[in-house]
Design a protein around this motif. Structure first.
Motif, PDB file in Angstrom:
ATOM      1  N   ASP A 178      31.903  24.547  39.836  1.00 62.92           N
ATOM      2  CA  ASP A 178      30.904  23.337  40.500  1.00 62.92           C
ATOM      3  C   ASP A 178      30.607  23.291  41.963  1.00 62.92           C
ATOM      4  N   ALA A 179      29.909  22.222  42.588  1.00 58.47           N
ATOM      5  CA  ALA A 179      30.667  21.682  44.191  1.00 58.47           C
ATOM      6  C   ALA A 179      31.668  21.149  44.311  1.00 58.47           C
ATOM      7  N   ASN A 180      32.241  21.108  45.262  1.00 58.80           N
ATOM      8  CA  ASN A 180      33.671  19.923  45.189  1.00 58.80           C
ATOM      9  C   ASN A 180      34.478  21.057  44.635  1.00 58.80           C
ATOM     10  N   SER A 181      34.793  22.100  44.195  1.00 57.76           N
ATOM     11  CA  SER A 181      35.915  22.384  42.972  1.00 57.76           C
ATOM     12  C   SER A 181      36.589  23.901  44.213  1.00 57.76           C
ATOM     13  N   LYS A 182      38.090  23.613  43.602  1.00 58.46           N
ATOM     14  CA  LYS A 182      38.322  25.439  44.540  1.00 58.46           C
ATOM     15  C   LYS A 182      39.026  26.148  44.549  1.00 58.46           C
ATOM     16  N   ILE A 183      39.266  27.100  44.457  1.00 57.81           N
ATOM     17  CA  ILE A 183      39.614  28.716  43.719  1.00 57.81           C
ATOM     18  C   ILE A 183      40.411  28.918  44.896  1.00 57.81           C
ATOM     19  N   TRP A 184      41.757  29.498  43.716  1.00 59.75           N
ATOM     20  CA  TRP A 184      42.676  30.112  44.694  1.00 59.75           C
ATOM     21  C   TRP A 184      43.608  31.328  44.415  1.00 59.75           C
ATOM     22  N   LEU A 185      43.220  31.896  45.682  1.00 58.69           N
ATOM     23  CA  LEU A 185      43.852  33.425  45.533  1.00 58.69           C
ATOM     24  C   LEU A 185      45.260  33.300  46.176  1.00 58.69           C
ATOM     25  N   ARG A 186      46.112  33.547  45.215  1.00 59.68           N
ATOM     26  CA  ARG A 186      47.610  34.053  44.932  1.00 59.68           C
ATOM     27  C   ARG A 186      47.676  35.354  45.148  1.00 59.68           C
ATOM     28  N   THR A 187      49.056  35.830  45.721  1.00 58.97           N
ATOM     29  CA  THR A 187      49.826  36.833  45.299  1.00 58.97           C
ATOM     30  C   THR A 187      51.238  36.358  45.010  1.00 58.97           C
ATOM     31  N   LYS A 188      51.844  36.954  44.292  1.00 60.22           N
ATOM     32  CA  LYS A 188      53.550  36.942  43.500  1.00 60.22           C
ATOM     33  C   LYS A 188      53.784  38.663  43.889  1.00 60.22           C
ATOM     34  N   VAL A 189      55.730  38.615  44.064  1.00 60.83           N
ATOM     35  CA  VAL A 189      56.055  39.808  43.963  1.00 60.83           C
ATOM     36  C   VAL A 189      56.798  39.277  42.504  1.00 60.83           C
ATOM     37  N   LEU A 190      56.263  40.874  41.494  1.00 62.88           N
ATOM     38  CA  LEU A 190      57.508  39.969  40.343  1.00 62.88           C
ATOM     39  C   LEU A 190      57.910  41.311  39.582  1.00 62.88           C
ATOM     40  N   ASN A 191      59.277  41.602  40.296  1.00 64.09           N
ATOM     41  CA  ASN A 191      60.460  43.464  40.159  1.00 64.09           C
ATOM     42  C   ASN A 191      59.693  43.892  40.616  1.00 64.09           C
ATOM     43  N   ASN A 192      59.162  45.448  40.277  1.00 65.44           N
ATOM     44  CA  ASN A 192      58.792  46.465  41.157  1.00 65.44           C
ATOM     45  C   ASN A 192      57.177  45.971  40.982  1.00 65.44           C
ATOM     46  N   PHE A 193      56.591  45.715  41.012  1.00 65.88           N
ATOM     47  CA  PHE A 193      55.139  45.217  41.401  1.00 65.88           C
ATOM     48  C   PHE A 193      54.731  43.801  41.805  1.00 65.88           C
ATOM     49  N   CYS A 194      53.486  43.702  42.037  1.00 66.43           N
ATOM     50  CA  CYS A 194      52.870  42.491  42.680  1.00 66.43           C
ATOM     51  C   CYS A 194      51.791  41.575  42.543  1.00 66.43           C
ATOM     52  N   GLN A 195      51.655  40.698  41.782  1.00 60.87           N
ATOM     53  CA  GLN A 195      50.332  40.023  40.905  1.00 60.87           C
ATOM     54  C   GLN A 195      49.551  38.989  42.025  1.00 60.87           C
ATOM     55  N   ILE A 196      48.716  39.078  41.415  1.00 62.67           N
ATOM     56  CA  ILE A 196      47.014  39.037  42.640  1.00 62.67           C
ATOM     57  C   ILE A 196      46.711  38.096  41.916  1.00 62.67           C
ATOM     58  N   GLU A 197      46.201  36.297  41.690  1.00 59.75           N
ATOM     59  CA  GLU A 197      45.874  35.953  40.865  1.00 59.75           C
ATOM     60  C   GLU A 197      44.620  35.019  41.782  1.00 59.75           C
ATOM     61  N   VAL A 198      43.220  35.070  40.941  1.00 61.75           N
ATOM     62  CA  VAL A 198      41.956  34.133  41.115  1.00 61.75           C
ATOM     63  C   VAL A 198      41.845  33.238  40.260  1.00 61.75           C
ATOM     64  N   GLN A 199      42.162  32.344  40.666  1.00 63.38           N
ATOM     65  CA  GLN A 199      42.222  30.805  39.676  1.00 63.38           C
ATOM     66  C   GLN A 199      41.000  29.579  40.104  1.00 63.38           C
ATOM     67  N   ASP A 200      40.053  29.384  39.415  1.00 62.39           N
ATOM     68  CA  ASP A 200      39.301  28.603  39.612  1.00 62.39           C
ATOM     69  C   ASP A 200      39.073  27.250  38.853  1.00 62.39           C
ATOM     70  N   GLN A 201      38.165  27.095  39.301  1.00 63.07           N
ATOM     71  CA  GLN A 201      38.279  24.974  38.065  1.00 63.07           C
ATOM     72  C   GLN A 201      36.700  24.951  37.460  1.00 63.07           C
ATOM     73  N   GLY A 202      36.513  26.373  36.893  1.00 60.49           N
ATOM     74  CA  GLY A 202      34.896  26.381  36.485  1.00 60.49           C
ATOM     75  C   GLY A 202      34.950  25.961  35.155  1.00 60.49           C
ATOM     76  N   ARG A 203      34.019  26.521  34.136  1.00 60.76           N
ATOM     77  CA  ARG A 203      33.572  26.482  33.174  1.00 60.76           C
ATOM     78  C   ARG A 203      34.704  26.891  31.940  1.00 60.76           C
ATOM     79  N   GLY A 204      35.495  27.748  32.558  1.00 63.78           N
ATOM     80  CA  GLY A 204      36.501  29.002  31.556  1.00 63.78           C
ATOM     81  C   GLY A 204      35.343  29.403  30.830  1.00 63.78           C
TER      82      GLY A 204
END
Length: 501
Positions: free
Chosen positions: A404-430
Motif C-alpha cells: 500500500d502507499a506510505n508503506s515500507k519495504i526492507w532489503l536486508r543482508t545477514k551473515v549466518l555461518n558459511n552463507f549469507c541470507q538476504i531478506e525482502v520484507q514488505d507490509q503488503g497483503r501477505g
C-alpha cells in the motif's frame, strides 16, 4: 431373581460303566467348576463326543461290549474328535496296560483307586496343554495365512515389476549396487541383466548424473521418497537420455535399499527445445514489430489520435508488453531447466548488488509511494551478478506491487555461518498459508486476477528459485495473511573478510 451361573472351567466327558465312579467324578468335578457329562457305554460316549466335542475325556478301560482302548481308537480316527485329550482311568496298573493306553492315543493314565488331588492336577495339566496346543494351531494357521498373503503380494509385485513399462531398479543405499532391474530398464540402458546386477550406478553413468543421484538418495533418506527429479542417464551405446527419477527407500532382508522408477522424457525434451526455438523465432520477432508499430502510433508521427483512440492504444501497448514479458520468462525458464543458460559466476560485493537493485526499482517505488530501506553487509560472494540482480529486482517488484502507499519495504543482508541470507520484507497483503508451498511453482499466484491487475506472468518466482538453486542456495517465504511477507534467500559465502555497514 436367579443369579447367573459362572461359566464352567471346561467341558468334561466321563465314560465309565460303574455308576459309583461316575457319581464320584461328576460330584468332584462339578464342585470344582467343571461341566460334566457322564455315560456308561463306550458307543454312547463316542456319539456324545461327536455331537458336542468336550474339552477332555476321562475314559475307563474295562467296559462291556467296547473297552476303553477301542473307544479311544475310534475317537482318534474321527476328524471331529481326534484332538480331544483322553485320560484313561483303570484298576489295571501293569506297565503293559499303560503302554497300550498310550498307543491307543491317550495322553495320561490314572490308576484306581484314584486320589481326588491327582485327578484334578492331571486334568488341569492336560487342559492347559490342550489350550496351548489350540493357541499354537491358531497361530500357525494365522502365520500360514500371512505367509500365503505375503507370497501372493510378492508375486503380484514381481509381476508388476517385470511387466511395468517404466524402467525400475532396486539398489543398496550404502554401496549403490544394483540388486534387480526390470526388462524396461534393460531396454532403456542397452545393458544385459548380467552387466548390471552387482555394479554401482557410478560405474555406468556420467559423473554429474551420479552426483545428482546421490543427492536424490540423501533427500529420500530424509523424506522417505523423492518424486520426478530430472536426471541424465548414459546408456551403453553412449546416448544420453533425459529421465524423470522417482526414488523411495525400502527395506530388503534388513538392508536399506532404493526403489527407483524412471520415466524417459528424452523425446518430450526434444519437443520442448523445438518449441522454445519456435517461440524464439516465430513469436518474439512479430511481437517486437508490433511493439515498434504501437510506439510509432503513440508518438503522433502518423497522426493525432482521439482520446478514446489513445486509451485503446494504451491497452494494446500494455497487453503487448505483458505478452513479451511472458514469452521472455517462458524462454528464460526453459533454457535454465535445459541447461542452455549457463551461470557466469564471479567474485563480487553483495552490498553493491543490493544497492544496484534498490536504485533500479526506486522509480517504481516512488510511483507507488513506497519507501525502500537497505540494510546491507559488504560480503564477497561467488555468483552470477546479472542473475542475482534479476532475482532481487523481481522480489522487490513483487513487494512494491502488493504494498500500500506510505508503506515500507526492507532489503536486508545477514551473515549466518558459511552463507549469507538476504531478506525482502514488505507490509503488503501477505500470502495465505495454503499458498506458501506452491507460490514458487509455475503460474501460481495468490489471486488469479493478479496477472491482469499487476501485470505479472506467474513465472517470476519460479525463475528466482531456479537461479538461487543453481547457485547452491535456497529460497522460501514466510507470511501472515494481511500483515505482509518476507522472502528469504541464501547464498554460499566465499572465504573473504566480511564488513557490515
Amino acid at each position: 431373581m436367579l443369579k447367573q451361573s459362572a461359566r464352567p472351567l471346561a467341558d468334561i466327558l466321563v465314560i465309565d460303566d460303574t455308576p459309583e465312579n461316575l457319581a464320584l467324578l461328576s460330584q468332584m468335578l462339578t464342585e470344582k467348576g467343571y461341566k460334566v457329562r457322564s455315560v456308561t457305554k463306550g458307543s454312547s460316549g463316542i456319539r456324545g463326543a461327536q455331537a458336542v466335542p468336550p474339552d477332555l475325556i476321562l475314559l475307563d478301560v474295562k467296559m462291556p461290549q467296547m473297552d476303553g482302548y477301542e473307544v479311544c481308537h475310534q475317537l482318534k480316527a474321527d476328524q471331529r474328535t481326534k484332538d480331544i485329550p483322553v485320560i484313561f482311568i483303570s484298576a489295571l496298573g501293569d506297565v503293559f496296560d499303560k503302554i497300550k493306553a498310550f498307543q491307543a492315543g491317550g495322553v495320561d493314565y490314572i490308576t484306581k483307586p484314584f486320589q481326588v488331588e491327582e485327578v484334578l492336577a492331571r486334568l488341569n495339566t492336560h487342559l492347559t496343554i490342550g489350550k496351548l496346543q489350540q493357541q499354537l494351531q491358531k497361530q500357525n494357521l494365522q502365520l500360514q495365512q500371512e505367509i500365503a498373503q505375503r507370497a501372493a503380494a510378492e508375486e503380484t509385485f514381481a509381476k508388476a515389476f517385470r511387466s511395468c513399462p517404466n524402467p525400475i531398479a532396486m539398489a543398496t543405499v550404502a554401496e549403490g549396487f544394483f540388486l534387480e532391474v526390470n526388462t524396461s530398464f534393460l531396454q532403456m540402458s542397452g545393458y544385459s541383466r548380467e552387466e548390471i546386477i552387482g555394479r554401482s550406478i557410478t560405474e555406468i553413468n556420467l559423473e554429474s548424473a551420479s552426483a545428482i543421484y546421490n543427492q536424490v538418495v540423501q533427500k529420500s533418506l530424509q523424506n522417505g521418497f523423492v518424486r520426478n527429479q530430472e536426471f541424465q542417464f548414459l546408456t551403453k551405446s553412449g546416448t544420453v537420455k533425459t529421465i524423470l527419477l522417482s526414488v523411495e527407500i525400502i527395506e530388503l532382508a534388513g538392508k536399506q535399499c532404493t526403489l527407483s522408477i524412471m520415466n524417459d522424457i528424452t523425446e518430450r525434451k526434444r519437443l520442448e527445445n523445438e518449441f522454445i526455438s519456435l517461440v524464439s523465432h516465430e513469436l518474439r520477432t512479430p511481437m517486437t514489430s508490433m511493439m515498434g508499430a504501437l510506439d510509432l502510433l503513440s508518438s503522433g508521427k502518423l497522426g493525432t489520435l482521439t482520446e478514446q483512440g489513445q486509451q485503446v492504444l494504451s491497452i494494446a501497448t500494455n497487453n503487448t508488453e505483458r505478452l513479451i514479458r511472458l514469452v521472455n520468462d517462458i524462454l528464460d525458464l526453459e533454457r535454465m531447466k535445459s541447461g542452455k543458460i549457463t551461470m557466469q559466476p564471479t567474485y563480487c560485493d553483495l552490498s553493491l548488488l543490493l544497492t544496484q537493485a534498490r536504485e533500479t526499482m526506486q522509480t517504481m517505488a516512488d510511483r507507488a509511494d513506497v519507501q525502500l530501506e537497505l540494510e546491507s553487509c559488504s560480503v564477497e560472494v561467488f555468483v552470477d551478478p546479472d542473475r542475482i540482480l534479476q532475482t532481487l529486482t523481481n522480489l522487490l517488484s513483487n513487494a512494491i506491487k502488493f504494498s500500500d502507499a506510505n508503506s515500507k519495504i526492507w532489503l536486508r543482508t545477514k551473515v549466518l555461518n558459511n552463507f549469507c541470507q538476504i531478506e525482502v520484507q514488505d507490509q503488503g497483503r501477505g500470502i495465505p498459508a495454503d499458498k506458501l508451498q506452491t507460490i514458487f511453482e509455475r503460474f501460481q499466484q495468490v489471486d488469479a486476477s493478479d496477472s491482469r491487475k499487476k501485470g505479472g506472468t506467474g513465472l517470476g518466482l519460479t525463475i528466482c528459485r531456479h537461479i538461487i538453486e543453481h547457485h547452491g542456495g535456497k529460497i522460501w517465504v514466510e507470511s501472515n495473511f494481511g500483515q505482509g511477507s518476507t522472502f528469504y534467500l541464501t547464498l554460499p559465502l566465499s572465504e573473504q573478510k566480511i564488513l557490515c555497514l
